[in-house]
Design a protein around this motif. Structure first.
Motif, PDB file in Angstrom:
ATOM      1  N   ALA A 125      12.603  20.281 -19.177  1.00  0.00           N
ATOM      2  CA  ALA A 125      11.957  20.656 -19.776  1.00  0.00           C
ATOM      3  C   ALA A 125      10.636  21.011 -19.414  1.00  0.00           C
ATOM      4  N   GLU A 126       9.871  20.840 -19.024  1.00  0.00           N
ATOM      5  CA  GLU A 126       8.465  21.182 -18.105  1.00  0.00           C
ATOM      6  C   GLU A 126       8.847  21.800 -17.317  1.00  0.00           C
ATOM      7  N   ARG A 127       9.930  22.060 -16.495  1.00  0.00           N
ATOM      8  CA  ARG A 127      10.154  23.016 -15.718  1.00  0.00           C
ATOM      9  C   ARG A 127      10.645  24.320 -15.762  1.00  0.00           C
ATOM     10  N   SER A 128      11.674  24.634 -17.743  1.00  0.00           N
ATOM     11  CA  SER A 128      11.841  25.604 -18.060  1.00  0.00           C
ATOM     12  C   SER A 128      11.297  26.923 -19.195  1.00  0.00           C
ATOM     13  N   TYR A 129      10.341  25.749 -19.335  1.00  0.00           N
ATOM     14  CA  TYR A 129       9.259  26.876 -20.634  1.00  0.00           C
ATOM     15  C   TYR A 129       8.215  26.063 -20.899  1.00  0.00           C
ATOM     16  N   LEU A 130       7.740  25.355 -20.744  1.00  0.00           N
ATOM     17  CA  LEU A 130       6.653  23.657 -21.501  1.00  0.00           C
ATOM     18  C   LEU A 130       5.458  24.567 -20.400  1.00  0.00           C
ATOM     19  N   ALA A 131       4.558  23.974 -21.441  1.00  0.00           N
ATOM     20  CA  ALA A 131       3.078  24.357 -20.959  1.00  0.00           C
ATOM     21  C   ALA A 131       2.515  22.937 -19.989  1.00  0.00           C
ATOM     22  N   GLY A 132       2.890  22.196 -20.453  1.00  0.00           N
ATOM     23  CA  GLY A 132       2.687  20.409 -20.538  1.00  0.00           C
ATOM     24  C   GLY A 132       3.454  19.498 -20.775  1.00  0.00           C
ATOM     25  N   VAL A 133       3.154  17.756 -20.484  1.00  0.00           N
ATOM     26  CA  VAL A 133       4.792  17.887 -20.420  1.00  0.00           C
ATOM     27  C   VAL A 133       4.147  16.088 -20.254  1.00  0.00           C
ATOM     28  N   GLY A 134       3.853  15.113 -22.161  1.00  0.00           N
ATOM     29  CA  GLY A 134       3.330  13.929 -21.750  1.00  0.00           C
ATOM     30  C   GLY A 134       4.874  13.056 -22.250  1.00  0.00           C
ATOM     31  N   ALA A 135       4.902  11.811 -21.577  1.00  0.00           N
ATOM     32  CA  ALA A 135       5.581  11.330 -21.523  1.00  0.00           C
ATOM     33  C   ALA A 135       5.411   9.849 -21.380  1.00  0.00           C
ATOM     34  N   GLN A 136       5.485   8.602 -22.425  1.00  0.00           N
ATOM     35  CA  GLN A 136       5.180   7.701 -23.476  1.00  0.00           C
ATOM     36  C   GLN A 136       6.682   6.500 -23.418  1.00  0.00           C
ATOM     37  N   TYR A 137       6.066   5.469 -22.616  1.00  0.00           N
ATOM     38  CA  TYR A 137       7.545   4.391 -22.616  1.00  0.00           C
ATOM     39  C   TYR A 137       7.049   3.377 -22.680  1.00  0.00           C
ATOM     40  N   ASP A 138       7.495   2.587 -24.450  1.00  0.00           N
ATOM     41  CA  ASP A 138       6.530   1.426 -24.579  1.00  0.00           C
ATOM     42  C   ASP A 138       5.051   2.122 -25.943  1.00  0.00           C
ATOM     43  N   SER A 139       4.347   1.162 -24.854  1.00  0.00           N
ATOM     44  CA  SER A 139       2.980   1.429 -25.297  1.00  0.00           C
ATOM     45  C   SER A 139       2.680   2.358 -24.413  1.00  0.00           C
ATOM     46  N   GLU A 140       2.429   2.500 -23.392  1.00  0.00           N
ATOM     47  CA  GLU A 140       1.789   3.375 -22.496  1.00  0.00           C
ATOM     48  C   GLU A 140       2.578   4.612 -22.509  1.00  0.00           C
ATOM     49  N   VAL A 141       1.330   5.732 -21.436  1.00  0.00           N
ATOM     50  CA  VAL A 141       2.026   6.813 -21.715  1.00  0.00           C
ATOM     51  C   VAL A 141       2.501   6.419 -20.000  1.00  0.00           C
ATOM     52  N   VAL A 142       3.579   7.329 -19.038  1.00  0.00           N
ATOM     53  CA  VAL A 142       3.754   6.988 -17.407  1.00  0.00           C
ATOM     54  C   VAL A 142       3.194   8.304 -16.959  1.00  0.00           C
ATOM     55  N   TYR A 143       3.584   9.282 -17.574  1.00  0.00           N
ATOM     56  CA  TYR A 143       3.860  10.506 -16.925  1.00  0.00           C
ATOM     57  C   TYR A 143       2.870  11.665 -17.952  1.00  0.00           C
ATOM     58  N   HIS A 144       2.130  12.218 -17.257  1.00  0.00           N
ATOM     59  CA  HIS A 144       1.251  13.454 -18.144  1.00  0.00           C
ATOM     60  C   HIS A 144       0.585  14.642 -16.954  1.00  0.00           C
ATOM     61  N   ASN A 145       1.305  15.984 -16.965  1.00  0.00           N
ATOM     62  CA  ASN A 145       0.316  17.136 -16.218  1.00  0.00           C
ATOM     63  C   ASN A 145       0.623  18.615 -17.708  1.00  0.00           C
ATOM     64  N   MET A 146      -0.138  19.323 -16.537  1.00  0.00           N
ATOM     65  CA  MET A 146      -0.896  20.522 -17.684  1.00  0.00           C
ATOM     66  C   MET A 146      -0.431  21.500 -16.838  1.00  0.00           C
ATOM     67  N   LYS A 147      -0.421  22.389 -16.740  1.00  0.00           N
ATOM     68  CA  LYS A 147      -0.170  23.857 -16.050  1.00  0.00           C
ATOM     69  C   LYS A 147      -1.465  24.136 -16.113  1.00  0.00           C
ATOM     70  N   GLU A 148      -2.155  25.225 -14.415  1.00  0.00           N
ATOM     71  CA  GLU A 148      -3.137  25.171 -14.165  1.00  0.00           C
ATOM     72  C   GLU A 148      -3.731  25.717 -15.000  1.00  0.00           C
ATOM     73  N   GLU A 149      -3.220  26.894 -15.006  1.00  0.00           N
ATOM     74  CA  GLU A 149      -3.829  28.026 -16.407  1.00  0.00           C
ATOM     75  C   GLU A 149      -4.512  27.705 -17.004  1.00  0.00           C
ATOM     76  N   LEU A 150      -4.005  26.949 -17.783  1.00  0.00           N
ATOM     77  CA  LEU A 150      -4.134  26.012 -19.349  1.00  0.00           C
ATOM     78  C   LEU A 150      -5.731  25.296 -19.276  1.00  0.00           C
ATOM     79  N   LEU A 151      -5.876  24.728 -17.970  1.00  0.00           N
ATOM     80  CA  LEU A 151      -6.925  24.326 -17.882  1.00  0.00           C
ATOM     81  C   LEU A 151      -8.056  24.922 -17.185  1.00  0.00           C
ATOM     82  N   SER A 152      -7.811  26.096 -16.778  1.00  0.00           N
ATOM     83  CA  SER A 152      -9.153  27.432 -16.524  1.00  0.00           C
ATOM     84  C   SER A 152      -9.331  27.335 -17.770  1.00  0.00           C
TER      85      SER A 152
END
Length: 479
Positions: A125-152
């Motif tokens: 889904a991130e590769r298709s059209y999402l600006a950022g993705v977070g994935a939590q597994y049980d009690s912790e977030v294991v993956y988090h990423n966001m497009k550079e243009e939003l950071l700027s």
């Protein structure tokens, strides 16, 4: 050849003779209960302090946790909704740390966790059209990423633990302010043991045109997930946030008691879309609220398909003149499910408006209850509110109830309410069969048509997921 219950064994192969439960396909694929650390079961001061220490909480956050624990102990279970007697906190672990560290590189996520999320469509889904993705597994977030243009552009999207460390003043001024610790017993429980979740901050006048998504997966049996989502959309800004939830099925009760706090500034816009597909051993006792300022707009789009028991009532607090909210939701309860869902709106300013459109489907003895509360205070002059709730029962074993409540302290308002409960029309089935459809296909078409006004409001991938879930629920006949 030998027989077992529901199976015939032929030359070493098993052939199904009946379907005991719906095949939830990818959602019920479970990994081994493997973790770095799993908290002992139960809830007490020692457990809360241990979670706080593991998280590296500042003093103010630890104090919130301990106060919440006291409130939890003093607050009774709700008596007006579904039966919660199966939930016993002595059997629940409130914190499970997976064998993974948070990463912004998908390749660094452990293979079995990565495979789980890939089956669920993350990070495709991130590769298709999402600006950022977070994935939590049980009690912790294991993956988090966001497009550079939003950071700027100054947008912040991170996990809650990072937000507490790096943006303490923002978090401290908003955390458990929209949902007070005293709101109800499970809000207090959440505040005491919360872990993981998402933090989003959109600066003034920044328009985030591409959705941001977080996905929550609970894998460990006899455990709870207590993620906290905090979103702040400043004046004139806009955001679409998508939330997905799922878990495999176990024979023991699991608990989900997350919390969502949303702050919508003047003339700002926020849409919060959710598909909840918890397994049928889950107690889903989530809390979601939004505070909306002058001219702001808050939209909720919700699909509730999973869990053994759900109590979920997203709330909009319209504090600013001309603020608006819209709720679009669908609930699907099958055998063994009691889904008590709905919406709450507090209209606390002039010329506010609310539009509520709720649909529910029940089959196989499942129970759907639509419960709403609309309160118009003495400040709500010129307010407008429209409520529509429709329920469709697919057999004579299922149940559907609507319990709407409206209170008003002012007269110059416009309010309308429409409710409809019924079964599939024999006339409609006959008409479709006369056009060449089988009875089963005719019924399925009617159900999908009933759900369409909701699915069309969901993002494309989640609308497809909702339709797939409906197809799974209808598998094997719905007569």
């Amino acid at each position: 050849m030998s027989e077992t219950a529901g199976e015939i064994k032929v030359e070493g192969a098993k052939v199904k003779t009946q379907v005991d439960d719906i095949d939830r396909n990818i959602y019920d694929v479970k990994n081994a209960d493997s973790y770095d650390y799993k908290m002992k079961k139960g809830l007490d001061r020692e457990i809360v302090l241990e979670i706080s220490e593991m998280k590296g909480d500042p003093d103010w956050m630890r104090d919130i946790r301990l106060h919440a624990l006291e409130v939890y102990g003093k607050t009774p279970l709700p008596t007006w909704g579904p039966d919660l007697s199966e939930l016993k906190m002595d059997d629940i672990s409130t914190y499970v740390k997976p064998k993974a560290k948070q990463s912004a590189d998908w390749d660094d996520v452990p293979s079995e966790i990565k495979e789980t999320f890939e089956r669920l469509g993350i990070p495709q889904a991130e590769r298709s059209y999402l600006a950022g993705v977070g994935a939590q597994y049980d009690s912790e977030v294991v993956y988090h990423n966001m497009k550079e243009e939003l950071l700027s552009a100054g947008v912040i999207y991170t996990d809650m633990e990072t937000a507490v460390r790096e943006y303490p003043e923002i978090v401290k001024s908003h955390f458990m302010k929209c949902v007070p610790v005293t709101d109800h017993k499970f809000a207090a429980l959440h505040a005491a043991v919360w872990s993981g979740g998402s933090f989003v901050y959109v600066p003034k006048d920044v328009k985030v045109d591409i959705p941001i998504q977080s996905y929550f997966r609970l894998n460990s049996p006899e455990s709870g997930q207590f993620e906290h989502t905090l979103i702040i959309v400043e004046d004139g800004a806009s955001l679409h946030f998508i939330e997905g939830c799922s878990a495999p099925k176990y024979n023991k009760v699991n608990l989900h008691a997350g919390c969502v706090e949303l702050f919508v500034g003047k003339n700002a816009y926020l849409r919060y879309s959710t598909i909840e597909n918890w397994s049928k051993n889950m107690m889903n006792l989530n809390t979601k609220k939004a505070i909306v300022d002058e001219g702001g707009e808050m939209e909720w789009v919700t699909g509730s398909f999973g869990s053994k028991v759900s109590m979920l009532y997203p709330m909009s607090i319209l504090n600013g003149e001309g603020s608006k909210t819209e709720y679009t939701g669908i609930t699907f309860a099958g055998a063994g499910q009691t889904l008590d869902t709905g919406v709450k709106v507090l209209m606390n300013a002039p010329n506010t408006s609310a539009v509520i459109n709720s649909k529910s489907i029940s089959k196989g003895g499942g129970s759907c209850t639509y419960r709403s509360m609309t309160k118009l205070t003495s400040r709500a002059h010129g307010a407008k509110c429209s409520v529509s709730c429709e329920s469709l029962m697919l057999d004579d074993k299922s149940r559907s109830d609507t319990i709407p409540t409206c209170e008003t302290d002012v007269d110059d308002i416009t309010f309308s309410h429409e409710a409809k409960i019924g079964k599939i029309s024999d006339r409609e089935i006959f008409y479709l069969m006369s056009r060449g459809l089988s009875e089963e296909d005719a019924k399925a078409m009617i159900v999908r048509g009933f759900a369409y006004p909701i699915s069309k409001e969901l993002p494309m991938e989640y609308a497809a997921e909702m339709n797939n879930l409906i197809n799974l629920e209808l598998e094997g006949g719905i007569g």
